[in-house]
Design a protein around this motif. Structure first.
Motif, PDB file in Angstrom:
ATOM      1  N   VAL A   1     -15.213   5.109   4.303  1.00 57.41           N
ATOM      2  CA  VAL A   1     -14.136   4.962   3.319  1.00 57.41           C
ATOM      3  C   VAL A   1     -13.267   3.769   3.693  1.00 57.41           C
ATOM      4  CG1 VAL A   1     -12.035   6.003   2.381  1.00 57.41           C
ATOM      5  CG2 VAL A   1     -14.087   7.394   2.664  1.00 57.41           C
ATOM      6  N   GLN A   2     -13.184   2.798   2.785  1.00 57.19           N
ATOM      7  CA  GLN A   2     -12.254   1.688   2.935  1.00 57.19           C
ATOM      8  C   GLN A   2     -10.885   2.154   2.450  1.00 57.19           C
ATOM      9  OE1 GLN A   2     -12.395  -1.707   4.102  1.00 57.19           O
ATOM     10  NE2 GLN A   2     -10.226  -1.196   3.896  1.00 57.19           N
ATOM     11  N   VAL A   3      -9.924   2.224   3.351  1.00 58.23           N
ATOM     12  CA  VAL A   3      -8.616   2.799   3.040  1.00 58.23           C
ATOM     13  C   VAL A   3      -7.786   1.834   2.203  1.00 58.23           C
ATOM     14  CG1 VAL A   3      -6.443   3.608   4.064  1.00 58.23           C
ATOM     15  CG2 VAL A   3      -8.642   4.300   5.065  1.00 58.23           C
ATOM     16  N   LEU A   4      -7.054   2.393   1.235  1.00 63.35           N
ATOM     17  CA  LEU A   4      -6.123   1.646   0.393  1.00 63.35           C
ATOM     18  C   LEU A   4      -4.697   1.981   0.796  1.00 63.35           C
ATOM     19  CD1 LEU A   4      -7.783   2.255  -3.106  1.00 63.35           C
ATOM     20  CD2 LEU A   4      -8.237   0.395  -1.484  1.00 63.35           C
ATOM     21  N   ASP A   5      -3.769   1.059   0.528  1.00 57.98           N
ATOM     22  CA  ASP A   5      -2.377   1.281   0.932  1.00 57.98           C
ATOM     23  C   ASP A   5      -1.563   2.069  -0.088  1.00 57.98           C
ATOM     24  OD1 ASP A   5      -2.049  -0.625  -1.053  1.00 57.98           O
ATOM     25  OD2 ASP A   5      -1.240  -2.176   0.271  1.00 57.98           O
ATOM     26  N   ALA A   6      -2.176   2.458  -1.213  1.00 63.91           N
ATOM     27  CA  ALA A   6      -1.503   3.233  -2.265  1.00 63.91           C
ATOM     28  C   ALA A   6      -2.581   3.765  -3.186  1.00 63.91           C
ATOM     29  CB  ALA A   6      -0.511   2.350  -3.031  1.00 63.91           C
ATOM     30  N   PRO A   7      -2.236   4.715  -4.053  1.00 64.56           N
ATOM     31  CA  PRO A   7      -3.227   5.143  -5.047  1.00 64.56           C
ATOM     32  C   PRO A   7      -3.730   3.948  -5.847  1.00 64.56           C
ATOM     33  CG  PRO A   7      -1.344   6.625  -5.057  1.00 64.56           C
ATOM     34  CD  PRO A   7      -0.968   5.474  -4.176  1.00 64.56           C
ATOM     35  N   PRO A   8      -4.999   3.915  -6.172  1.00 63.43           N
ATOM     36  CA  PRO A   8      -5.539   2.719  -6.842  1.00 63.43           C
ATOM     37  C   PRO A   8      -4.912   2.447  -8.195  1.00 63.43           C
ATOM     38  CG  PRO A   8      -7.160   4.500  -6.781  1.00 63.43           C
ATOM     39  CD  PRO A   8      -6.052   4.909  -5.883  1.00 63.43           C
ATOM     40  N   TRP A   9      -4.488   3.498  -8.929  1.00 61.81           N
ATOM     41  CA  TRP A   9      -3.864   3.281 -10.236  1.00 61.81           C
ATOM     42  C   TRP A   9      -2.458   2.710 -10.106  1.00 61.81           C
ATOM     43  CZ3 TRP A   9      -6.070   7.767  -8.548  1.00 61.81           C
ATOM     44  CH2 TRP A   9      -5.216   8.728  -7.995  1.00 61.81           C
ATOM     45  N   LEU A  10      -1.918   2.703  -8.883  1.00 69.23           N
ATOM     46  CA  LEU A  10      -0.628   2.060  -8.624  1.00 69.23           C
ATOM     47  C   LEU A  10      -0.805   0.721  -7.930  1.00 69.23           C
ATOM     48  CD1 LEU A  10       1.561   5.119  -7.515  1.00 69.23           C
ATOM     49  CD2 LEU A  10       1.332   4.090  -9.786  1.00 69.23           C
ATOM     50  N   GLY A  11      -2.016   0.196  -7.978  1.00 68.77           N
ATOM     51  CA  GLY A  11      -2.284  -1.121  -7.420  1.00 68.77           C
ATOM     52  C   GLY A  11      -2.639  -1.120  -5.956  1.00 68.77           C
ATOM     53  N   GLY A  12      -3.073   0.003  -5.403  1.00 71.95           N
ATOM     54  CA  GLY A  12      -3.419   0.065  -3.996  1.00 71.95           C
ATOM     55  C   GLY A  12      -4.443  -0.983  -3.589  1.00 71.95           C
ATOM     56  N   GLN A  13      -4.198  -1.604  -2.432  1.00 70.58           N
ATOM     57  CA  GLN A  13      -5.065  -2.652  -1.917  1.00 70.58           C
ATOM     58  C   GLN A  13      -5.690  -2.222  -0.595  1.00 70.58           C
ATOM     59  OE1 GLN A  13      -5.638  -5.668  -3.656  1.00 70.58           O
ATOM     60  NE2 GLN A  13      -4.577  -4.459  -5.231  1.00 70.58           N
ATOM     61  N   ALA A  14      -6.857  -2.770  -0.305  1.00 67.73           N
ATOM     62  CA  ALA A  14      -7.550  -2.444   0.938  1.00 67.73           C
ATOM     63  C   ALA A  14      -6.752  -2.941   2.139  1.00 67.73           C
ATOM     64  CB  ALA A  14      -8.939  -3.069   0.938  1.00 67.73           C
ATOM     65  N   ILE A  15      -6.697  -2.116   3.183  1.00 69.62           N
ATOM     66  CA  ILE A  15      -6.075  -2.501   4.443  1.00 69.62           C
ATOM     67  C   ILE A  15      -7.148  -2.548   5.526  1.00 69.62           C
ATOM     68  CG2 ILE A  15      -3.860  -1.511   3.760  1.00 69.62           C
ATOM     69  CD1 ILE A  15      -4.474   0.872   5.581  1.00 69.62           C
ATOM     70  N   GLU A  16      -6.759  -2.962   6.710  1.00 72.67           N
ATOM     71  CA  GLU A  16      -7.730  -3.107   7.802  1.00 72.67           C
ATOM     72  C   GLU A  16      -7.980  -1.768   8.486  1.00 72.67           C
ATOM     73  OE1 GLU A  16      -6.636  -6.209  10.457  1.00 72.67           O
ATOM     74  OE2 GLU A  16      -6.662  -7.766   8.909  1.00 72.67           O
ATOM     75  N   LEU A  17      -8.439  -0.816   7.702  1.00 69.95           N
ATOM     76  CA  LEU A  17      -8.787   0.498   8.236  1.00 69.95           C
ATOM     77  C   LEU A  17      -9.952   1.043   7.432  1.00 69.95           C
ATOM     78  CD1 LEU A  17      -8.282   2.966  10.065  1.00 69.95           C
ATOM     79  CD2 LEU A  17      -6.619   3.769   8.373  1.00 69.95           C
ATOM     80  N   GLU A  18     -11.032   1.374   8.131  1.00 71.93           N
ATOM     81  CA  GLU A  18     -12.189   1.999   7.510  1.00 71.93           C
ATOM     82  C   GLU A  18     -12.520   3.267   8.283  1.00 71.93           C
ATOM     83  OE1 GLU A  18     -15.609  -0.245   5.694  1.00 71.93           O
ATOM     84  OE2 GLU A  18     -16.679   0.663   7.381  1.00 71.93           O
ATOM     85  N   LEU A  19     -12.704   4.356   7.553  1.00 76.23           N
ATOM     86  CA  LEU A  19     -12.990   5.655   8.167  1.00 76.23           C
ATOM     87  C   LEU A  19     -14.494   5.885   8.183  1.00 76.23           C
ATOM     88  CD1 LEU A  19     -10.255   7.794   6.354  1.00 76.23           C
ATOM     89  CD2 LEU A  19     -10.088   6.648   8.574  1.00 76.23           C
ATOM     90  N   ALA A  20     -15.017   6.206   9.349  1.00 78.21           N
ATOM     91  CA  ALA A  20     -16.440   6.489   9.480  1.00 78.21           C
ATOM     92  C   ALA A  20     -16.790   7.771   8.733  1.00 78.21           C
ATOM     93  CB  ALA A  20     -16.802   6.608  10.959  1.00 78.21           C
ATOM     94  N   PRO A  21     -18.049   7.925   8.329  1.00 75.90           N
ATOM     95  CA  PRO A  21     -18.428   9.076   7.492  1.00 75.90           C
ATOM     96  C   PRO A  21     -18.111  10.441   8.086  1.00 75.90           C
ATOM     97  CG  PRO A  21     -20.161   7.428   7.498  1.00 75.90           C
ATOM     98  CD  PRO A  21     -19.160   6.975   8.502  1.00 75.90           C
TER      99      PRO A  21
END
Length: 261
Positions: free
Chosen positions: A26-46
């Protein structure tokens, strides 16, 4: 594959919105995507997260008898305008969560449905404007205590028990107009519900517009668009799966809620 937007919880209890990758990271976003969330430097392993319901709505507005064949199996007419009711946010259940059958009811039914996720505030909209307010689509199971629905006449109790709104597993931005909705119970390969979402009496944009003429819909709110024919009972030990083409599959187990001592 279309982007799949998820909400997850880590082993440390932190919740994130994110974008599901093909390898299930999972590529983490800094906010809900419908509020314009952008990818940050955090990815969660499966293996480091669990899926939550893909949004946390302020309200869930549901629509009854929005497929003519379902209205007929309930021995009623199609409503002359959308029939609205609420499910409380506390009813939301994550994918793979357990639906708990309450001791107050002797008949609890599954109802597979297409769910809409609102992306921006919507009040007093036309269908044309309402279409742009639908940010994405997911799957819901409008679990219903059928005996209480009939005896109470109004539906708050029958629709409102905790775990009675499984939601997920993710949100997609588009869904085919003719996508097929199917519900499976147990190990059977034959669906207990199977219909095209194009057979809705009132289309998604008409529903959103109609609801917006009553109340303001907020970002992250969920609209349940109705279930096709084939509703039926659940029992403890069942596995129930709702599938919608171009979205995926929502799976939940079924158990018993313990009564008061």
């Amino acid at each position: 594959m279309a982007p799949r937007y998820v909400r997850v919880k880590t082993a440390e209890g932190r919740a994130y919105y994110g974008l599901l990758q093909l390898n299930r990271a999972v590529q983490v976003l800094d906010a809900p995507p419908w509020l314009g969330g952008q990818a940050i430097e955090l990815e969660l392993a499966p293996d480091t997260y669990q899926l939550l319901a893909p949004c946390s709505p302020s309200k869930i507005v549901a629509v009854g008898k929005n497929y003519a064949a379902h209205a007929a199996e309930m021995a009623s007419e199609v409503p002359s305008e959308p029939l609205l009711f609420f499910k409380p946010p506390s009813a939301v259940l994550a994918p793979e969560g357990e639906i708990l059958l309450p001791p107050q009811s002797q008949r609890v039914d599954y109802e597979g449905e297409l769910a809409l996720v609102i992306g921006s505030p919507c009040f007093n909209c036309t269908p044309e404007v309402a279409r742009s307010k639908i940010w994405g689509y997911t799957i819901a199971n409008d679990v219903t205590a059928r005996d209480l629905q009939r005896s109470d006449k109004q539906w708050a109790r029958a629709k409102g028990f905790d775990t009675f709104c499984p939601l997920g597993p993710w949100i997609v931005r588009e869904v085919s107009a003719g996508a097929r909705l199917q519900t499976f119970v147990g190990d059977g390969s034959e669906p207990v519900q199977s219909d095209s979402i194009e057979h809705m009496v009132y289309s998604p944009e008409v529903l959103v517009a109609y609801i917006s003429q009553v109340m303001t819909l907020l970002p992250g709110d969920v609209i349940l668009t109705g279930t096709p024919e084939g509703v039926g009972p659940l029992k403890a030990g069942d596995q129930v799966r709702v599938e919608i083409e171009s979205i995926g599959s929502l799976h939940n187990s079924v158990g018993l809620r313990q009564p008061l001592p």
